[in-house]
Each structure stands twice: as structure tokens, then as C-alpha cells.
Design a protein around this motif. Sequence first.
Motif, PDB file in Angstrom:
ATOM      1  N   THR A 177      39.724  38.008  44.476  1.00 51.78           N
ATOM      2  CA  THR A 177      40.823  38.798  45.037  1.00 51.78           C
ATOM      3  C   THR A 177      40.273  39.956  45.862  1.00 51.78           C
ATOM      4  OG1 THR A 177      42.325  38.195  43.247  1.00 51.78           O
ATOM      5  CG2 THR A 177      42.837  40.218  44.448  1.00 51.78           C
TER       6      THR A 177
ATOM      7  N   ARG B  97      40.882  40.411  49.815  1.00 54.15           N
ATOM      8  CA  ARG B  97      41.764  41.500  50.253  1.00 54.15           C
ATOM      9  C   ARG B  97      41.046  42.743  50.759  1.00 54.15           C
ATOM     10  NH1 ARG B  97      46.392  41.268  45.560  1.00 54.15           N
ATOM     11  NH2 ARG B  97      47.052  39.136  45.972  1.00 54.15           N
TER      12      ARG B  97
ATOM     13  N   THR C  25      44.878  46.570  47.149  1.00 51.72           N
ATOM     14  CA  THR C  25      44.369  45.525  46.259  1.00 51.72           C
ATOM     15  C   THR C  25      44.583  45.876  44.792  1.00 51.72           C
ATOM     16  OG1 THR C  25      42.726  44.855  47.885  1.00 51.72           O
ATOM     17  CG2 THR C  25      42.283  44.233  45.597  1.00 51.72           C
TER      18      THR C  25
END
Length: 123
Positions: free
Chosen positions: A89, A93, A121
Motif C-alpha cells: 500500500t 500510494r 496513505t
Amino acid sequence: MEPDVAVERLRPEAAPEDRGSLPADLAGWAEQFLEEMSSPPGRAYIRDALLGDPLAGNAGQCSEYAAQQIHAILARAAQRGENVPDAETVLDRVVAPMMYRILFRRSGLTAEYARRLVTETLS
């Protein structure tokens, strides 16, 4: 410069700084990463690492260096009891948008931009 030499120059020299919290650690790392990679030498290293790399082995190694740094930040935050996202992630991001801008849209490459990506994020 040979692609393999460029990849080695992109290897971080030290563990990410411990600033006491996940938001501070990740923002500090992202700011430093953006500053280094968007500098003229950083862009040259990126270009040289990717040049003549049809199988993307060098690109994968460069990505792994960033992932290792992120894993270290996330592991440290988890040890402090903080809620952490997964490393993919953070790569998607934070790192990916910065690299896109470094390579294709050089405007807006500021510490504030890096901090905003981290804040979004972690939200």
C-alpha cells in the motif's frame, strides 16, 4: 554508467531514521527519497538503471531497495504498537506517484507533496 553500477548507487546507505512515530518516520523517509531521486544525479541513476533493462531486473532491484526501507519503518512502528498499512500500500500510494512525477511530470516535487502522500496513505 553501467546499469548495474547505477542500481548500486540507488541502494540506501543507512536504515531509515527513527523519528518516534509512523507518520514522522514515513514522511521523513518520503521527503528524503523524493529529494534524492528527483535531483539531477538521482534522475541520472534512475535513467541509467533502467537503460537497456528489457527484463526489468534493475527496476525490480530499485523497487526492492525502497520496499526494504518501508518494511523497516513499518516493523518499527508495529513494535511501538502503532497501526500500520502493508508495504505494498505504501509503495502504491507514496512511492509510485513520486516516481511517476519524477519521470514524467517534474512539477510539484516538494517535501509538502511527499508529506501529503503519506498523510493520505495513513488516513
